[in-house]
Design a protein around this motif. Sequence first.
Motif, PDB file in Angstrom:
ATOM      1  N   ILE A  70      -0.153   1.915  -1.810  1.00  0.00           N
ATOM      2  CA  ILE A  70       0.675   1.230  -0.808  1.00  0.00           C
ATOM      3  C   ILE A  70      -0.234   0.402   0.107  1.00  0.00           C
ATOM      4  O   ILE A  70      -1.322   0.852   0.488  1.00  0.00           O
ATOM      5  CB  ILE A  70       1.480   2.263   0.018  1.00  0.00           C
ATOM      6  N   TRP A  82       4.402  -1.783   2.533  1.00  0.00           N
ATOM      7  CA  TRP A  82       5.143  -1.272   3.695  1.00  0.00           C
ATOM      8  C   TRP A  82       5.010  -2.290   4.819  1.00  0.00           C
ATOM      9  O   TRP A  82       3.908  -2.599   5.250  1.00  0.00           O
ATOM     10  CB  TRP A  82       4.604   0.108   4.081  1.00  0.00           C
ATOM     11  N   VAL A 137       8.690  -1.727   1.131  1.00  0.00           N
ATOM     12  CA  VAL A 137       9.104  -0.535   1.876  1.00  0.00           C
ATOM     13  C   VAL A 137       9.353  -0.961   3.323  1.00  0.00           C
ATOM     14  O   VAL A 137       8.458  -1.498   3.978  1.00  0.00           O
ATOM     15  CB  VAL A 137       7.999   0.549   1.814  1.00  0.00           C
ATOM     16  N   TRP A 152       5.737   7.196  -7.932  1.00  0.00           N
ATOM     17  CA  TRP A 152       5.179   6.894  -6.612  1.00  0.00           C
ATOM     18  C   TRP A 152       3.931   7.724  -6.309  1.00  0.00           C
ATOM     19  O   TRP A 152       3.168   7.398  -5.410  1.00  0.00           O
ATOM     20  CB  TRP A 152       6.238   7.108  -5.530  1.00  0.00           C
ATOM     21  N   VAL A 175      15.082  -3.498  -1.368  1.00  0.00           N
ATOM     22  CA  VAL A 175      13.857  -2.769  -1.022  1.00  0.00           C
ATOM     23  C   VAL A 175      13.751  -1.464  -1.828  1.00  0.00           C
ATOM     24  O   VAL A 175      14.757  -0.922  -2.290  1.00  0.00           O
ATOM     25  CB  VAL A 175      13.732  -2.485   0.501  1.00  0.00           C
ATOM     26  N   ASP A 221      10.278  -0.339   7.361  1.00  0.00           N
ATOM     27  CA  ASP A 221       9.986   0.668   8.376  1.00  0.00           C
ATOM     28  C   ASP A 221      11.292   0.968   9.094  1.00  0.00           C
ATOM     29  O   ASP A 221      11.906   0.081   9.670  1.00  0.00           O
ATOM     30  CB  ASP A 221       8.958   0.081   9.357  1.00  0.00           C
ATOM     31  N   GLY A 226      12.218   1.355  -0.694  1.00  0.00           N
ATOM     32  CA  GLY A 226      12.262   2.581   0.100  1.00  0.00           C
ATOM     33  C   GLY A 226      11.950   2.320   1.551  1.00  0.00           C
ATOM     34  O   GLY A 226      11.945   1.169   2.009  1.00  0.00           O
ATOM     35  N   PHE A 227      11.669   3.408   2.265  1.00  0.00           N
ATOM     36  CA  PHE A 227      11.473   3.329   3.715  1.00  0.00           C
ATOM     37  C   PHE A 227      10.313   4.204   4.148  1.00  0.00           C
ATOM     38  O   PHE A 227      10.121   5.308   3.637  1.00  0.00           O
ATOM     39  CB  PHE A 227      12.726   3.814   4.449  1.00  0.00           C
ATOM     40  N   ARG A 228       9.611   3.699   5.159  1.00  0.00           N
ATOM     41  CA  ARG A 228       8.694   4.536   5.925  1.00  0.00           C
ATOM     42  C   ARG A 228       9.497   4.917   7.172  1.00  0.00           C
ATOM     43  O   ARG A 228      10.039   4.066   7.862  1.00  0.00           O
ATOM     44  CB  ARG A 228       7.451   3.734   6.288  1.00  0.00           C
ATOM     45  N   LEU A 236       3.281  -1.048  -3.750  1.00  0.00           N
ATOM     46  CA  LEU A 236       4.319  -1.077  -2.715  1.00  0.00           C
ATOM     47  C   LEU A 236       3.716  -1.698  -1.460  1.00  0.00           C
ATOM     48  O   LEU A 236       2.541  -1.473  -1.148  1.00  0.00           O
ATOM     49  CB  LEU A 236       4.790   0.352  -2.390  1.00  0.00           C
TER      50      LEU A 236
END
Length: 530
Positions: free
Chosen positions: A15, A53, A100, A10, A190, A102, A192-194, A51
């Motif tokens: 992104i 987001w 990603v 990453w 997914v 939220d 990941g996350f913001r 990625l």
Amino acid sequence: MPDRTRPDWWKSAVIYQIYPKSFADTTGSGQGDLAGITAHLDYIRDLGADLIWLSPVYLSPQKDNGYDVADFRTIDPRYGTMEDFRRLVRSAGDRSMGIVMDMVLNHTSSVHPWFQDALTGGEHRDFYIWSDTDDGSVSVFGDPAWTWSPEAGRYYYGSFSPHQPDLNWQNRRVRQAVFAAMRFWLEAGVAGFRLDAVPYISKDLACGRRCQGPDLHAYLREMRSALGPEVVLLGEDTEADLEDALIYTEPGGSELNMIFEFGIEDYDRRGGDKWHTKPLDLPGLKAHLARWQEGLEGRGWMTLFLTNHDMPRIVSRWGNEGRWHTQSATMLATAAYLLRGTPVIYQGEELGMTNTKMPLGAYDDLESVNYIRAQKKAGADPDQIAAALYGSSRDNARTPMQWTPGPAAGFTTGQPWLPVNKNAEWINVQSEEEDPASVLHYYRRLLTLRRRPVFTDGHFELEAAEDPHVFAYVRSLGSERIRIECNFSGSPKPSPFGEDQGRLLLGNYEGSSDLLRPYEARVISLTQAG
Ligand code: TEU
């Protein structure tokens, strides 16, 4: 595409941030939707993203455009269905891109069933924060932080607005419910996350909303162990300093992969007031960036960004919307994205989209609407209000994505929810695709160049620190040395390095010149041959 078997893949990823409401509408509703994102995945991949987001797409009454969540496990019907979401994840995966989500950690919408249950003293009562008194504190968007609920017979706390009651993270059941929602999306594929408004989750209410509580890092470690080490976690902390960043993102650490830090905003905002701008203090900005680049080397990780859905458009802010539009948009990208960190490009930035002028009544953003109301009440001159909004309103970033020079910029066949910027006629994907000298083509070249390991891992060294107009730095790794030289002014400036000795890898002007031309950016290899 970075090699995802590498534990820190990453770090070399790019992104792309999407504000779904404003990206692409496939139904004619005037609001973007998930199918619109899926339809444009090739565009996003060709830009160089790994990625994507998504700003929130959960069920929401949209008081804060989805940052007021009514159900963490349901897609808002205005954006589509869970099937549309799965198709998006699959289609992105087919193009080697991850999604990603939220995650709004700090609060829910006031219509969330948890809060509705809490109001009537149900089992979710302790999911929120209550008081018998109002200490007079003010929320981020300008309303009182404590709101009286006749139903509950008490006040509840909302850091951002009365529509967004804060969750009580001290309650273990809250943490478990949030982590379970996150696992739900991980199971849907997914990457990941913001994490929205991270530091707010642990509070010290006794000393006001800006005071961080003592449990923040413990909560984040608990989250990491609930989700596992592979999940990419990007934390938003508008107040973070370097010391915080080192704790959040320590290599091999147990909290976040990277944070968004907002210190760059201090160099053109008078006294920290977002509505009053001043000319950019470039030496201050350079010193700030250098401190972060040096401070995190080998010890932490940050994102690199110029704008997002909460910030004005960068060309309007630090560049030039007129004659030097292309040069300034490309220069700013060069200055930012060859630093050490993970670039986060906000939709339309890659076209050089600008701020917008709208009638006061057309503003939608909660914060802007509150500002207009307060200013009018104080008797402010409407032209001054308009000027402040033009410089700082969050709606500047939220106008529809500009796809074509045609009606509604190709964003919708209906009536767009927020007016399309008039300059869509010449700033749009279709026109920029056709022009090899466009901002869009430059972004693609820049993000390709950025794949070199020297930009991910290399050392950073600030040059000509005192120069008021030129931002210059060297990235180096092994025997490779690359200098970036950016003229932040609209007039020619001498290069601090005289005649350059190296080989030009990328630049935003044709031909050579001794002087750095207006908003010129040069990326020069200083590596000795042989
Ligand atoms: O913003 C968090 C934040 O701390 C705010 O101060 C932000 O800087 C704000 O836009 C001030 O102008 C996040 C989201 O990015 C934002 O869109 C949400 O409105 C907010 O959280 C509440 O969820």
